[in-house]
Design a protein around this motif. Structure first.
Motif, PDB file in Angstrom:
ATOM      1  N   ASN A  68       0.835  -1.213   0.000  1.00  0.00           N
ATOM      2  CA  ASN A  68       0.000   0.000   0.000  1.00  0.00           C
ATOM      3  C   ASN A  68       0.865   1.256   0.000  1.00  0.00           C
ATOM      4  N   PHE A  93       0.294   3.716  -2.912  1.00  0.00           N
ATOM      5  CA  PHE A  93      -0.336   5.029  -2.711  1.00  0.00           C
ATOM      6  C   PHE A  93       0.696   6.145  -2.524  1.00  0.00           C
ATOM      7  N   ARG A 143     -12.508   1.474  -0.086  1.00  0.00           N
ATOM      8  CA  ARG A 143     -11.395   2.086  -0.798  1.00  0.00           C
ATOM      9  C   ARG A 143     -11.649   3.578  -0.918  1.00  0.00           C
ATOM     10  N   VAL A 166      -9.670   5.410  -3.155  1.00  0.00           N
ATOM     11  CA  VAL A 166      -9.171   5.792  -4.491  1.00  0.00           C
ATOM     12  C   VAL A 166      -9.839   4.884  -5.531  1.00  0.00           C
ATOM     13  N   LEU A 200      -6.262  -4.021   4.111  1.00  0.00           N
ATOM     14  CA  LEU A 200      -6.196  -3.536   5.508  1.00  0.00           C
ATOM     15  C   LEU A 200      -7.130  -4.323   6.423  1.00  0.00           C
TER      16      LEU A 200
HETATM   17  P1  ADP Z   1      -6.598  -1.760  -1.505  1.00  0.00           P
HETATM   18  O1  ADP Z   1      -5.203  -1.435  -1.275  1.00  0.00           O
HETATM   19  O2  ADP Z   1      -6.816  -3.000  -2.223  1.00  0.00           O
HETATM   20  O3  ADP Z   1      -7.390  -0.625  -2.018  1.00  0.00           O
HETATM   21  P2  ADP Z   1      -6.648  -1.799   1.293  1.00  0.00           P
HETATM   22  O4  ADP Z   1      -7.620  -2.399   2.238  1.00  0.00           O
HETATM   23  O5  ADP Z   1      -5.278  -2.226   1.394  1.00  0.00           O
HETATM   24  O6  ADP Z   1      -7.241  -2.011  -0.086  1.00  0.00           O
HETATM   25  O7  ADP Z   1      -6.723  -0.248   1.516  1.00  0.00           O
HETATM   26  C1  ADP Z   1      -7.966   0.386   1.649  1.00  0.00           C
HETATM   27  C2  ADP Z   1      -7.817   1.807   1.220  1.00  0.00           C
HETATM   28  O8  ADP Z   1      -7.063   2.533   2.171  1.00  0.00           O
HETATM   29  C3  ADP Z   1      -7.103   2.032  -0.043  1.00  0.00           C
HETATM   30  O9  ADP Z   1      -7.940   1.864  -1.165  1.00  0.00           O
HETATM   31  C4  ADP Z   1      -6.593   3.443   0.093  1.00  0.00           C
HETATM   32  O10 ADP Z   1      -7.631   4.355  -0.243  1.00  0.00           O
HETATM   33  C5  ADP Z   1      -6.319   3.552   1.551  1.00  0.00           C
HETATM   34  N1  ADP Z   1      -4.879   3.332   1.798  1.00  0.00           N
HETATM   35  C6  ADP Z   1      -4.297   2.213   2.213  1.00  0.00           C
HETATM   36  N2  ADP Z   1      -2.997   2.360   2.408  1.00  0.00           N
HETATM   37  C7  ADP Z   1      -2.718   3.651   2.123  1.00  0.00           C
HETATM   38  C8  ADP Z   1      -1.513   4.443   2.115  1.00  0.00           C
HETATM   39  N3  ADP Z   1      -0.325   3.959   2.481  1.00  0.00           N
HETATM   40  N4  ADP Z   1      -1.621   5.733   1.734  1.00  0.00           N
HETATM   41  C9  ADP Z   1      -2.809   6.257   1.381  1.00  0.00           C
HETATM   42  N5  ADP Z   1      -3.969   5.560   1.377  1.00  0.00           N
HETATM   43  C10 ADP Z   1      -3.917   4.274   1.728  1.00  0.00           C
END
Ligand code: ADP
Length: 706
Positions: A611, A615, A658, A660, A672
């Motif tokens: 992530n 991101f 999510r 984004v 997550l």
């Molecule tokens: P995915 O990565 O498949 O979208 P995750 O559950 O890992 O799903 O993350 C959920 C959401 O949390 C992401 O879609 C993103 O919007 C946000 N996110 C996770 N990690 C980060 C990060 N390091 N920086 C910014 N936003 C993050």
């Protein structure tokens, strides 16, 4: 009369001296007048020989005999010794030790001789003066012989007849002086007695006034005390039927003090109708049976308000000389409030007892001063003892506990006493046939006024059944969980195999359709077909994500020692392509070793690092580190990426959430959520701190003995 002679109560004439009883100056004056007429020298002396009054003293006495120590001794001896035993009312003629004549007459008051009247010195006219004797005396005492003899010659020579007359006069004079002294003495005594009488009368008046004031004060105090204690007093005169009430009795009966003249019937009228007969009977039967008194509790009804009050009456009877009861004195105490409080106390005690009974709660108390331990019967029964049998110390009590629990029990008590905090623990005991019981004990520490520890008062209840019940529930829940896990696994299986297949078919055939009829289908139809393919793909990914999520619980492995440095190296390897593609820099500190599920640790760190890279903005910078806190490790994965708005800090840990869109950044929104259940499965927590546009730090904890 000298004021000093005011006679004290124990005063006696014998304690007084002549000058205190006569007016010396008056007598001196009288004697001087007498001397001028009769030329007879005379003196008044007290019993010690002191000259009080003296007229016509001879030069031979004043210049010689009373001056020289030796001859002066003679004078005093003559004055005292030769006159000591002259009876009352008589005179004695004697020759003084210096050789001249003297006539002494004693003065008495009653039987007490208080002085002497002297007439002298003189010679008889018809006697021959022994000049040789006096000349010899002049030489002996070193007097000027000529002048001494001249003085001797001037000593008067009196006729025997004159002496006889003078003698009679002196007896009379002594008698008069005696009378005068005695009268003065009596007068003084009478005056003294009078003074004392006046004084005591005065004192009596003051005392009586004081007593009256005290009486008045104590009456006020009594009235005030009666008012405070709601305790009135009454008196019934059986001859006149006159009933006297104190102010407080009026108040108790709801009347103004002195509002009406009370009599026995008026009193009876105020008694509650249901109690009237009993009150009347009690009074008259005690009189009839000649008892000393009685005590009765009854109700009264306040006339104006109709309010019912409860009073306690105590009565005592008083008799005349022939033993007949003539008067009753009583006390009436308004005990309504006490009764109410008593009733409330009784009720709440009963309720408490019921509650303790229903809850099967035992009570115990440990006196910290005497080390005595009290257990109520319920507590004794709970511990398998016969009720009323336990009589021991804390140690005796402790010996009833299972050995394994004694240390824990003691530690909890020590903690409560040190911290002055409530005490709670669970201990086990074995009763009857080795049956094990679990007892919950709670207590509070009690102190005295100065904050010193006094005792520990506690309750206990048997939680054996409760524990069994809870265990059963847990067991059932576990079974339920296993069943649902199985179902979930079943679902996962269906999802992965059965659902994946039709989805693949839909996707493949839709793509074939698009290829084969490329010429026939217009652009819009081609666009729709692409949507269908994307949707099927997305659904396929989501099913796989769900499968992964369900596997965290169901496919979790046992915890083993895991070196997190090896884990991060593996993660770096797994993500090498992604890291390279994004030109990311991933650094990490030395990480600890811990007890954990190795695969899940890989999954956890991989999701977070992935992530952070995903991101990140241009040239992502990611750093992994760990801090040790007592009992756990805090891991952190920081990046310089797009960051997260604070309102999403919780939401991102939920499944399929999510922030984004998928077309911007790839993902299913499950990463997550998986991290969260992995961390929780290890007994830790996960959270994020972030500033939009600046980057994020994801933290998670793992207990050091997970
Ligand atoms: P995915 O990565 O498949 O979208 P995750 O559950 O890992 O799903 O993350 C959920 C959401 O949390 C992401 O879609 C993103 O919007 C946000 N996110 C996770 N990690 C980060 C990060 N390091 N920086 C910014 N936003 C993050």
């Amino acid at each position: 009369m000298e004021l000093r002679t005011i006679i004290p109560p124990e005063g006696d004439v014998g304690n007084f001296e002549l000058p205190e009883l006569i007016n010396v100056a008056d007598i001196q004056c009288m004697m001087e007048n007498f001397f001028r007429i009769a030329h007879i020298p005379m003196a008044l002396l007290d019993l010690k020989g002191k000259i009080l009054v003296g007229v016509g003293f001879q030069e031979i006495c004043t210049k010689y005999h009373r001056v020289h120590p030796e001859t002066s001794k003679n004078c005093i001896e003559s004055d005292i010794k030769l006159t000591a035993d002259i009876p009352k009312g008589e005179s004695r003629l004697y020759k003084c030790r210096n050789g001249m004549w003297d006539l002494a007459t004693p003065i008495f008051i009653g039987d007490h001789r208080i002085g002497n009247l002297f007439m002298g010195q003189f010679f008889f006219r018809d006697e021959t003066i022994d000049f040789d004797h006096f000349r010899a005396q002049a030489i002996r005492y070193n007097f000027n012989s000529e002048a001494y003899i001249e003085s001797l010659k001037r000593v008067p020579q009196l006729d025997k007849k004159d002496i006889e007359n003078a003698k009679a006069f002196f007896v009379k004079l002594a008698d008069s002086l005696s009378q005068l002294s005695y009268s003065n003495f009596k007068l003084a005594r009478a005056a003294e007695e009078n003074r004392k009488l006046t004084e005591s009368l005065h004192r009596d008046i003051i005392d009586r006034k004081k007593a009256e004031k005290l009486l008045e004060e104590s009456k006020t105090h009594l009235e005030r005390s009666q008012e405070i204690a709601h305790l009135g007093s009454w008196e019934l005169d059986l001859k006149t039927n006159k009933l006297t009430w104190s102010d407080e009795v009026y108040r108790i009966f709801g009347l103004l003090p002195g509002q009406f003249t009370a009599d026995y019937e008026a009193f009876l009228e105020a008694v509650h109708p249901d109690d009237r007969a009993a009150v009347n009977d009690t009074y008259w039967s005690s009189v009839k049976n000649n008892q000393n008194g009685y005590e009765i509790e009854h109700r009264i009804v306040r006339k104006k308000s109709g309010e019912i009050r409860i009073v306690l009456e105590k009565c005592e009877h008083f008799r005349n000389e022939s033993g007949e009861i003539i008067r009753s004195i009583g006390m009436v105490h308004d005990i309504t409030d006490n009764k109410k409080a008593e009733k409330e106390l009784k009720e709440s005690k009963e309720k408490l007892c019921i509650a303790l009974e229903i809850g099967n709660i035992g009570i115990w108390e440990w006196n910290l001063h005497t080390d005595e331990m009290y257990l109520d019967p319920r507590m004794e029964k709970m511990l398998g003892l016969d009720p009323g049998k336990f009589n021991g110390t804390f140690h005796d009590f402790e010996s009833l506990l299972s050995e394994e629990d004694i240390t824990q029990f003691r530690n909890t008590i020590c903690h409560a006493l040190n911290e002055l905090s409530p005490f709670e623990t669970i201990f086990r005991i074995k009763i009857n046939n080795n049956e094990e019981k679990h007892i919950n004990a709670k207590a509070i520490v009690e102190y005295d006024d100065s904050g010193g520890l006094v005792k520990l008062t506690g309750i206990s209840f048997d939680i054996t059944e409760m524990k069994k019940g809870a265990e059963q529930v847990m067991f059932k829940m576990n079974e339920e969980l296993l069943r649902s896990n199985k179902a979930l696994e079943q679902f996962a299986y269906v999802a992965s195999h059965d659902l994946q297949e039709p989805l693949r078919t839909v996707s493949c055939f839709t793509q074939l359709l698009s290829k084969k009829y490329n010429n026939v289908l217009d652009d819009t139809a081609q666009e729709y077909i692409q949507y269908s393919v994307d949707g099927a793909e997305r659904m396929y990914d989501m099913i796989n994500a769900l499968l992964a999520y369900s596997k965290v619980q169901t496919h979790g492995k046992e915890f083993r020692f895991v070196d997190m440095n090896l884990i991060i190296n593996l993660v770096m390897k797994n993500l090498s392509v992604q890291i390279k593609n994004r030109d990311a820099s991933v650094t990490f500190d030395r990480l600890p070793g811990l007890l954990a599920d190795e695969n899940q640790m890989v999954q956890l760190l991989q999701n977070l690092v992935s992530n952070a890279v995903k991101f990140g903005r241009r040239l992502p910078e990611v750093h992994i580190s760990c801090k040790d806190e007592p009992g756990f490790h805090i891991f952190s994965v920081s990046d310089n990426g797009i960051g997260i708005e604070p309102q999403y800090f919780d939401r991102i840990f939920k499944i399929f959430q999510r922030l984004v869109p998928k077309n911007e950044v790839e993902g299913t929104g499950i990463g997550l959520a998986i991290c969260k259940i992995i961390v929780e499965r290890h007994g830790g927590k996960i959270w994020v701190e972030s500033k939009p546009g600046k980057g994020s730090i994801f933290y998670f904890t793992i207990p050091d003995k997970a």
